[in-house]
Design an enzyme around this catalytic site. Structure first.
Site: not given
Length: 308
Positions: A158-160, A164
């Site tokens: 999960h990449c802030p 997403n």
């Protein structure tokens, strides 16, 4: 045990089963409605990080265009570098949007129903897993994301910065995002180096429309931003390509999971992520974009995500 006791036990279990079936059905209806809407995660940290990303790209574009290129005495130098830099910036932001607004491969909520299990035609002794958090049958290589509150197929992480998960359906756009950001960062660093040399030669006279202190401050900030962005995105780009070629997600690598699936070859892995045979469509974030996905739709607020 007497027949009276057995009857009371059945009566006590029946409401529990009915409640569970009702919860699964409600989750399935919710998932069906979400499938018709644009994907967007309502996470405060992620939205702030996405805003910062866009702000820094626009800041870099402002410095390159108005501080370094427009004051240049060479017309073609300004035009060529301006077109290249702005084109790469548009591609980077388009890739960011596609990564953020594309369903990463979420498993439908509430599909753990008797009807769905029968449709799987499971073999005797075959084991399947149900996620207790989103009431769904977890496919192989799927993991639950606590921020998206969904199980994601081939979840990498999960990449802030894109607000997403990076998964089966949007990994291509994330790879393009990191590639284009690395390219505009290196381009900005090269322009800054040339501009510093030019300004020193003319002793900071007529090298910019801004005062020398402001020009130097803006260029130093741009160099710091370009260096940090280039380092981060270049590393992410290389690790993503490594994962795709080895058919192994970042979560699977960190957990040291033994592959229970048949690993694809490098070219098969690249084709499965980017789609089809190698072509310019591989590096085009607009490929496959349909106008219907951009039309406004009913907004549903609440939960981990809302849709527009």
């Amino acid at each position: 045990m007497s027949s009276g006791h057995r009857q009371r036990d059945v009566e006590q279990q029946r409401p529990l089963l009915e409640e569970e079936e009702a919860a699964v059905a409600a989750a399935a209806r919710s998932s069906h409605l979400e499938a018709k809407q644009v994907w967007f995660i309502q996470d405060g940290c992620g939205m702030v990080c996405a805003f910062i990303t866009w702000f820094l790209v626009f800041f870099a574009d402002f410095v390159v265009t108005f501080v370094m290129l427009l004051p240049s005495r060479s017309f073609w130098y300004a035009v060529v570098n301006g077109v290249v830099f702005n084109s790469l910036a548009v591609l980077a932001l388009a890739s960011h949007l596609r990564t953020m607004l594309t369903d990463p491969g979420a498993v439908p909520k509430g599909n753990a129903t008797k009807k769905y299990l029968e449709s799987l035609q499971l073999k005797p002794g075959e084991v399947i897993y149900k996620c207790p958090k989103c009431c769904s049958i977890k496919p192989e290589r799927a993991h639950h994301c606590s921020i998206c509150k969904r199980c994601i197929r081939k979840m990498d992480h999960h990449c802030p910065w894109v607000n997403n998960c990076v998964g089966e359906k949007n990994q291509r756009f994330f790879v393009l995002f990191t590639m284009y950001i690395a390219m505009i960062s290196s381009h900005a660093l090269a322009l800054c180096g040339y501009q510093f040399v030019t300004c020193i030669r003319v002793q900071w006279r007529e090298c910019s429309d801004f005062s020398p202190p402001v020009t130097m401050m803006l260029m130093i900030f741009l160099c710091m931003e370009g260096l940090l962005f280039f380092t981060f995105t270049a590393v992410m780009f290389s690790t993503q390509l490594h994962s795709i070629c080895n058919d192994e997600t970042e979560i699977e690598r960190l957990k040291n999971e033994k592959p229970t699936w048949e690993r694809q070859t490098r070219w098969a892995g690249l084709r499965s992520v980017f789609g089809g045979q190698p072509s310019l469509l591989w590096i085009n974030p607009f490929a496959g974009l349909r106008l219907s996905t951009l039309l406004p739709r009913r907004v549903r607020r609440g939960g981990a995500e809302f849709n527009v």
